[in-house]
Design a protein around this motif. Structure first.
Motif, PDB file in Angstrom:
ATOM      1  N   LEU A  78      38.857  40.109  36.719  1.00 54.97           N
ATOM      2  CA  LEU A  78      39.199  40.960  37.859  1.00 54.97           C
ATOM      3  C   LEU A  78      38.053  41.051  38.872  1.00 54.97           C
ATOM      4  O   LEU A  78      38.304  40.937  40.073  1.00 54.97           O
ATOM      5  N   PRO A  79      36.787  41.229  38.451  1.00 58.16           N
ATOM      6  CA  PRO A  79      35.712  41.231  39.453  1.00 58.16           C
ATOM      7  C   PRO A  79      35.610  39.901  40.211  1.00 58.16           C
ATOM      8  O   PRO A  79      35.346  39.896  41.415  1.00 58.16           O
ATOM      9  N   PHE A  80      35.840  38.792  39.516  1.00 54.26           N
ATOM     10  CA  PHE A  80      35.855  37.496  40.209  1.00 54.26           C
ATOM     11  C   PHE A  80      36.957  37.458  41.254  1.00 54.26           C
ATOM     12  O   PHE A  80      36.753  36.975  42.364  1.00 54.26           O
ATOM     13  N   GLY A  81      38.125  37.964  40.912  1.00 53.02           N
ATOM     14  CA  GLY A  81      39.244  37.976  41.847  1.00 53.02           C
ATOM     15  C   GLY A  81      38.951  38.806  43.084  1.00 53.02           C
ATOM     16  O   GLY A  81      39.265  38.402  44.202  1.00 53.02           O
ATOM     17  N   VAL A  82      38.331  39.963  42.892  1.00 55.59           N
ATOM     18  CA  VAL A  82      38.009  40.821  44.029  1.00 55.59           C
ATOM     19  C   VAL A  82      36.968  40.159  44.925  1.00 55.59           C
ATOM     20  O   VAL A  82      37.104  40.135  46.152  1.00 55.59           O
ATOM     21  N   VAL A  83      35.929  39.597  44.321  1.00 59.65           N
ATOM     22  CA  VAL A  83      34.884  38.928  45.109  1.00 59.65           C
ATOM     23  C   VAL A  83      35.450  37.697  45.817  1.00 59.65           C
ATOM     24  O   VAL A  83      35.146  37.457  46.991  1.00 59.65           O
ATOM     25  N   ALA A  84      36.276  36.922  45.146  1.00 60.96           N
ATOM     26  CA  ALA A  84      36.875  35.742  45.781  1.00 60.96           C
ATOM     27  C   ALA A  84      37.789  36.140  46.929  1.00 60.96           C
ATOM     28  O   ALA A  84      37.805  35.486  47.975  1.00 60.96           O
ATOM     29  N   LEU A  85      38.525  37.223  46.763  1.00 62.86           N
ATOM     30  CA  LEU A  85      39.392  37.692  47.836  1.00 62.86           C
ATOM     31  C   LEU A  85      38.569  38.182  49.026  1.00 62.86           C
ATOM     32  O   LEU A  85      38.898  37.887  50.179  1.00 62.86           O
ATOM     33  N   LEU A  86      37.498  38.916  48.767  1.00 66.95           N
ATOM     34  CA  LEU A  86      36.629  39.364  49.858  1.00 66.95           C
ATOM     35  C   LEU A  86      36.002  38.183  50.583  1.00 66.95           C
ATOM     36  O   LEU A  86      35.872  38.191  51.811  1.00 66.95           O
ATOM     37  N   TRP A  87      35.585  37.169  49.823  1.00 65.53           N
ATOM     38  CA  TRP A  87      35.037  35.959  50.449  1.00 65.53           C
ATOM     39  C   TRP A  87      36.090  35.299  51.325  1.00 65.53           C
ATOM     40  O   TRP A  87      35.795  34.880  52.449  1.00 65.53           O
ATOM     41  N   PHE A  88      37.306  35.203  50.826  1.00 68.68           N
ATOM     42  CA  PHE A  88      38.384  34.574  51.584  1.00 68.68           C
ATOM     43  C   PHE A  88      38.682  35.351  52.864  1.00 68.68           C
ATOM     44  O   PHE A  88      38.908  34.768  53.928  1.00 68.68           O
ATOM     45  N   LEU A  89      38.686  36.676  52.763  1.00 74.71           N
ATOM     46  CA  LEU A  89      38.935  37.497  53.934  1.00 74.71           C
ATOM     47  C   LEU A  89      37.857  37.291  54.991  1.00 74.71           C
ATOM     48  O   LEU A  89      38.148  37.246  56.184  1.00 74.71           O
ATOM     49  N   SER A  90      36.621  37.150  54.558  1.00 75.18           N
ATOM     50  CA  SER A  90      35.540  36.918  55.526  1.00 75.18           C
ATOM     51  C   SER A  90      35.610  35.520  56.137  1.00 75.18           C
ATOM     52  O   SER A  90      35.214  35.319  57.279  1.00 75.18           O
ATOM     53  N   GLN A  91      36.117  34.544  55.401  1.00 77.66           N
ATOM     54  CA  GLN A  91      36.205  33.174  55.907  1.00 77.66           C
ATOM     55  C   GLN A  91      37.408  32.966  56.813  1.00 77.66           C
ATOM     56  O   GLN A  91      37.451  31.995  57.564  1.00 77.66           O
ATOM     57  N   CYS A  92      38.377  33.840  56.773  1.00 75.56           N
ATOM     58  CA  CYS A  92      39.582  33.686  57.597  1.00 75.56           C
ATOM     59  C   CYS A  92      39.336  33.988  59.064  1.00 75.56           C
ATOM     60  O   CYS A  92      40.213  33.752  59.891  1.00 75.56           O
ATOM     61  N   LYS A  93      38.161  34.503  59.408  1.00 70.45           N
ATOM     62  CA  LYS A  93      37.872  34.818  60.802  1.00 70.45           C
ATOM     63  C   LYS A  93      37.884  33.573  61.681  1.00 70.45           C
ATOM     64  O   LYS A  93      38.298  33.631  62.826  1.00 70.45           O
ATOM     65  N   GLY A  94      37.438  32.446  61.150  1.00 77.05           N
ATOM     66  CA  GLY A  94      37.318  31.240  61.944  1.00 77.05           C
ATOM     67  C   GLY A  94      38.522  30.313  61.905  1.00 77.05           C
ATOM     68  O   GLY A  94      38.482  29.228  62.470  1.00 77.05           O
ATOM     69  N   VAL A  95      39.588  30.720  61.250  1.00 76.23           N
ATOM     70  CA  VAL A  95      40.769  29.870  61.094  1.00 76.23           C
ATOM     71  C   VAL A  95      41.867  30.365  62.037  1.00 76.23           C
ATOM     72  O   VAL A  95      41.990  31.564  62.278  1.00 76.23           O
ATOM     73  N   ARG A  96      42.646  29.448  62.554  1.00 79.21           N
ATOM     74  CA  ARG A  96      43.774  29.818  63.424  1.00 79.21           C
ATOM     75  C   ARG A  96      44.770  30.681  62.640  1.00 79.21           C
ATOM     76  O   ARG A  96      45.215  30.301  61.565  1.00 79.21           O
ATOM     77  N   GLY A  97      45.123  31.828  63.195  1.00 78.56           N
ATOM     78  CA  GLY A  97      46.017  32.753  62.498  1.00 78.56           C
ATOM     79  C   GLY A  97      45.348  33.384  61.301  1.00 78.56           C
ATOM     80  O   GLY A  97      46.006  33.713  60.318  1.00 78.56           O
ATOM     81  N   GLY A  98      44.049  33.560  61.356  1.00 79.36           N
ATOM     82  CA  GLY A  98      43.276  34.016  60.201  1.00 79.36           C
ATOM     83  C   GLY A  98      43.633  35.392  59.706  1.00 79.36           C
ATOM     84  O   GLY A  98      43.653  35.639  58.513  1.00 79.36           O
ATOM     85  N   TRP A  99      43.938  36.328  60.618  1.00 80.89           N
ATOM     86  CA  TRP A  99      44.260  37.681  60.176  1.00 80.89           C
ATOM     87  C   TRP A  99      45.553  37.682  59.374  1.00 80.89           C
ATOM     88  O   TRP A  99      45.688  38.419  58.399  1.00 80.89           O
TER      89      TRP A  99
END
Length: 120
Positions: A78-99
């Protein structure tokens, strides 16, 4: 790993080490949750890398569902999942339709874990 690190040598080393890991070789002879966790972890890493670089609604939703599946099968992840999700959310800023991609990943993760969390 080649797509994640843009390095063929890193991909080769990771592939060889994963293929020769003794516990993964012996674990394939068993039919338990270890094989499923390994598959979901590999799928989550591949989908997260693909989604953070190219985007995509289905990729983001599948990433969130894979992380939730990991957390439901083995609570220690579960901690890995939360950290991976937070990382993904931060990386979506630079992608088209990221939000929208970030919202779908969060929605997939939360919708699968909510009933499990309420039950436990």
């Amino acid at each position: 790993t080649r797509r994640a690190f843009f390095n063929s040598l890193a991909a080769l080393c990771a592939g060889v080490l994963a293929a020769l890991h003794p516990f993964w070789i012996l674990n394939t002879a068993e039919l338990n949750d270890g094989m499923l966790v390994t598959f979901l972890l590999a799928a989550a890493l591949a989908l997260g890398t693909r989604g953070s670089q190219a985007g995509g609604a289905f990729t983001s939703l599948a990433f969130g569902l894979c992380l939730a599946g990991l957390a439901m099968i083995r609570a220690a992840l579960l901690p890995f999942g939360v950290v991976a999700l937070l990382w993904f959310l931060s990386q979506c800023k630079g992608v088209r339709g990221g939000w929208f991609n970030a919202f779908l990943a969060l929605l997939g993760f939360a919708n699968r874990l909510a009933p499990w969390g309420v039950r436990n």
